[in-house]
Design a protein around this motif. Sequence first.
Motif, PDB file in Angstrom:
ATOM      1  N   PHE A  14       0.835  -1.209   0.000  1.00 21.78           N
ATOM      2  CA  PHE A  14       0.000   0.000   0.000  1.00 21.78           C
ATOM      3  C   PHE A  14       0.867   1.255   0.000  1.00 21.78           C
ATOM      4  O   PHE A  14       0.647   2.185  -0.789  1.00 21.78           O
ATOM      5  CB  PHE A  14      -0.930   0.006   1.211  1.00 21.78           C
ATOM      6  N   HIS A  15       1.849   1.309   0.888  1.00 22.51           N
ATOM      7  CA  HIS A  15       2.689   2.499   0.999  1.00 22.51           C
ATOM      8  C   HIS A  15       3.519   2.709  -0.266  1.00 22.51           C
ATOM      9  O   HIS A  15       3.800   3.859  -0.650  1.00 22.51           O
ATOM     10  CB  HIS A  15       3.603   2.407   2.220  1.00 22.51           C
ATOM     11  N   PHE A  16       3.893   1.638  -0.937  1.00 19.41           N
ATOM     12  CA  PHE A  16       4.645   1.743  -2.190  1.00 19.41           C
ATOM     13  C   PHE A  16       3.812   2.496  -3.234  1.00 19.41           C
ATOM     14  O   PHE A  16       4.278   3.458  -3.853  1.00 19.41           O
ATOM     15  CB  PHE A  16       5.008   0.351  -2.698  1.00 19.41           C
ATOM     16  N   TYR A  17       2.566   2.076  -3.409  1.00 18.51           N
ATOM     17  CA  TYR A  17       1.718   2.729  -4.409  1.00 18.51           C
ATOM     18  C   TYR A  17       1.235   4.095  -3.947  1.00 18.51           C
ATOM     19  O   TYR A  17       0.970   4.975  -4.775  1.00 18.51           O
ATOM     20  CB  TYR A  17       0.545   1.829  -4.788  1.00 18.51           C
ATOM     21  N   PHE A  18       1.144   4.273  -2.637  1.00 21.42           N
ATOM     22  CA  PHE A  18       0.785   5.600  -2.135  1.00 21.42           C
ATOM     23  C   PHE A  18       1.880   6.611  -2.479  1.00 21.42           C
ATOM     24  O   PHE A  18       1.588   7.726  -2.933  1.00 21.42           O
ATOM     25  CB  PHE A  18       0.577   5.563  -0.623  1.00 21.42           C
ATOM     26  N   LEU A  19       3.138   6.225  -2.304  1.00 24.85           N
ATOM     27  CA  LEU A  19       4.255   7.109  -2.639  1.00 24.85           C
ATOM     28  C   LEU A  19       4.314   7.379  -4.141  1.00 24.85           C
ATOM     29  O   LEU A  19       4.581   8.505  -4.564  1.00 24.85           O
ATOM     30  CB  LEU A  19       5.580   6.504  -2.153  1.00 24.85           C
ATOM     31  N   LEU A  20       4.042   6.351  -4.943  1.00 24.21           N
ATOM     32  CA  LEU A  20       4.018   6.537  -6.390  1.00 24.21           C
ATOM     33  C   LEU A  20       2.918   7.516  -6.789  1.00 24.21           C
ATOM     34  O   LEU A  20       3.118   8.384  -7.644  1.00 24.21           O
ATOM     35  CB  LEU A  20       3.809   5.198  -7.105  1.00 24.21           C
ATOM     36  N   SER A  21       1.751   7.368  -6.180  1.00 21.09           N
ATOM     37  CA  SER A  21       0.634   8.258  -6.491  1.00 21.09           C
ATOM     38  C   SER A  21       0.927   9.687  -6.048  1.00 21.09           C
ATOM     39  O   SER A  21       0.568  10.649  -6.738  1.00 21.09           O
ATOM     40  CB  SER A  21      -0.646   7.756  -5.814  1.00 21.09           C
ATOM     41  N   TYR A  22       1.599   9.816  -4.899  1.00 18.09           N
ATOM     42  CA  TYR A  22       1.968  11.143  -4.410  1.00 18.09           C
ATOM     43  C   TYR A  22       2.922  11.831  -5.387  1.00 18.09           C
ATOM     44  O   TYR A  22       2.764  13.014  -5.712  1.00 18.09           O
ATOM     45  CB  TYR A  22       2.628  11.019  -3.037  1.00 18.09           C
ATOM     46  N   ARG A  23       3.915  11.076  -5.872  1.00 19.06           N
ATOM     47  CA  ARG A  23       4.853  11.623  -6.852  1.00 19.06           C
ATOM     48  C   ARG A  23       4.147  11.949  -8.153  1.00 19.06           C
ATOM     49  O   ARG A  23       4.420  12.971  -8.794  1.00 19.06           O
ATOM     50  CB  ARG A  23       5.986  10.634  -7.105  1.00 19.06           C
ATOM     51  N   LEU A  24       3.236  11.077  -8.574  1.00 16.19           N
ATOM     52  CA  LEU A  24       2.491  11.300  -9.811  1.00 16.19           C
ATOM     53  C   LEU A  24       1.666  12.583  -9.722  1.00 16.19           C
ATOM     54  O   LEU A  24       1.605  13.366 -10.680  1.00 16.19           O
ATOM     55  CB  LEU A  24       1.590  10.105 -10.105  1.00 16.19           C
ATOM     56  N   GLU A  25       1.028  12.797  -8.574  1.00 17.28           N
ATOM     57  CA  GLU A  25       0.242  14.017  -8.387  1.00 17.28           C
ATOM     58  C   GLU A  25       1.136  15.247  -8.471  1.00 17.28           C
ATOM     59  O   GLU A  25       0.801  16.233  -9.151  1.00 17.28           O
ATOM     60  CB  GLU A  25      -0.462  13.988  -7.035  1.00 17.28           C
ATOM     61  N   ASP A  26       2.270  15.195  -7.796  1.00 19.80           N
ATOM     62  CA  ASP A  26       3.191  16.329  -7.790  1.00 19.80           C
ATOM     63  C   ASP A  26       3.708  16.623  -9.198  1.00 19.80           C
ATOM     64  O   ASP A  26       3.751  17.778  -9.634  1.00 19.80           O
ATOM     65  CB  ASP A  26       4.361  16.032  -6.838  1.00 19.80           C
ATOM     66  N   GLN A  27       4.082  15.566  -9.939  1.00 23.59           N
ATOM     67  CA  GLN A  27       4.621  15.741 -11.278  1.00 23.59           C
ATOM     68  C   GLN A  27       3.545  16.225 -12.252  1.00 23.59           C
ATOM     69  O   GLN A  27       3.826  17.028 -13.146  1.00 23.59           O
ATOM     70  CB  GLN A  27       5.235  14.433 -11.767  1.00 23.59           C
ATOM     71  N   THR A  28       2.321  15.747 -12.083  1.00 22.69           N
ATOM     72  CA  THR A  28       1.222  16.184 -12.958  1.00 22.69           C
ATOM     73  C   THR A  28       0.942  17.665 -12.761  1.00 22.69           C
ATOM     74  O   THR A  28       0.774  18.410 -13.736  1.00 22.69           O
ATOM     75  CB  THR A  28      -0.050  15.367 -12.674  1.00 22.69           C
ATOM     76  N   LYS A  29       0.893  18.107 -11.521  1.00 23.99           N
ATOM     77  CA  LYS A  29       0.653  19.522 -11.243  1.00 23.99           C
ATOM     78  C   LYS A  29       1.794  20.386 -11.770  1.00 23.99           C
ATOM     79  O   LYS A  29       1.561  21.473 -12.320  1.00 23.99           O
ATOM     80  CB  LYS A  29       0.481  19.735  -9.737  1.00 23.99           C
ATOM     81  N   LYS A  30       3.017  19.915 -11.601  1.00 20.79           N
ATOM     82  CA  LYS A  30       4.173  20.673 -12.082  1.00 20.79           C
ATOM     83  C   LYS A  30       4.148  20.764 -13.606  1.00 20.79           C
ATOM     84  O   LYS A  30       4.411  21.832 -14.174  1.00 20.79           O
ATOM     85  CB  LYS A  30       5.466  20.007 -11.616  1.00 20.79           C
ATOM     86  N   LEU A  31       3.835  19.646 -14.261  1.00 22.74           N
ATOM     87  CA  LEU A  31       3.782  19.641 -15.722  1.00 22.74           C
ATOM     88  C   LEU A  31       2.682  20.565 -16.228  1.00 22.74           C
ATOM     89  O   LEU A  31       2.867  21.305 -17.211  1.00 22.74           O
ATOM     90  CB  LEU A  31       3.559  18.223 -16.227  1.00 22.74           C
ATOM     91  N   HIS A  32       1.531  20.537 -15.561  1.00 25.50           N
ATOM     92  CA  HIS A  32       0.431  21.422 -15.939  1.00 25.50           C
ATOM     93  C   HIS A  32       0.849  22.887 -15.815  1.00 25.50           C
ATOM     94  O   HIS A  32       0.584  23.708 -16.717  1.00 25.50           O
ATOM     95  CB  HIS A  32      -0.782  21.144 -15.045  1.00 25.50           C
TER      96      HIS A  32
END
Length: 243
Positions: A14-32
């Motif tokens: 769970f924590h592995f995918y939670f960290l991946l999702s957290y990074r994905l959110e951060d990168q998506t917002k930055k890219l936007h």
Amino acid sequence: MLDFITRQQAENHFHFYFLLSYRLEDQTKKLHKDMKKSTEADLAMSKAAVKISADLLSNLLCEQDQAFLESMTALDTAMRRMDAFNQEKVIQIQKTVIDPLKKYSGVFPSLNMAVKRREQALQDYKRLQSKVEKYEEKEKTGPVMVKLHQAREELRPVREDFEAKNKQLLDEMPKFFHSRIDYFQPSFEALIRAQVVYFTEMHKIFSDLTDQIDQAGLTDEQRERETEAKLSELRALSIVADD
């Protein structure tokens, strides 16, 4: 022991995918954010180019020199064509890249809320589990057994609630993370196509402009020497001579 290892593996998963999702959110917002800044800069660049060509076209030299007027007219036409194609490119990028990025970012608040509900359920589960274990360690008197039974009954729905929330996230978070490729690939392909179309048109526009204004066929070095020669003539005038 096996149950503990299984639970720990699930928690790590769970924590592995939670960290991946957290990074994905951060990168998506930055890219936007970066894509918006990029298109805004593109529009500002082409608008500035149009402004410069318009200022040159209104220069007094255009009234006195027909060749200069023709060159500035050709430049102004080229800059306005560039600005028009640039606006089309930005509109395309807005629709195919920036808007999808914004919509994708809008999914994360719901995901984060589900994670928070799962965390709260886990804390409730641990608290009641600790309560059960405390009574299990005590001497098995009548009152203790009654309290133990009550604690186990209180624990059961809380454990089931946590396990349901935990299972849903363990099942869906990997799917959500891996779906990013299928979601974003069309957007990035559209971005590449928009850039290719734009720069292909820019090549045509500036090739045409070169044919119109570069009749002398001078190199940059030759033009620089001409400019320096003219500047030397100006400096030789008495009105600009140093005292």
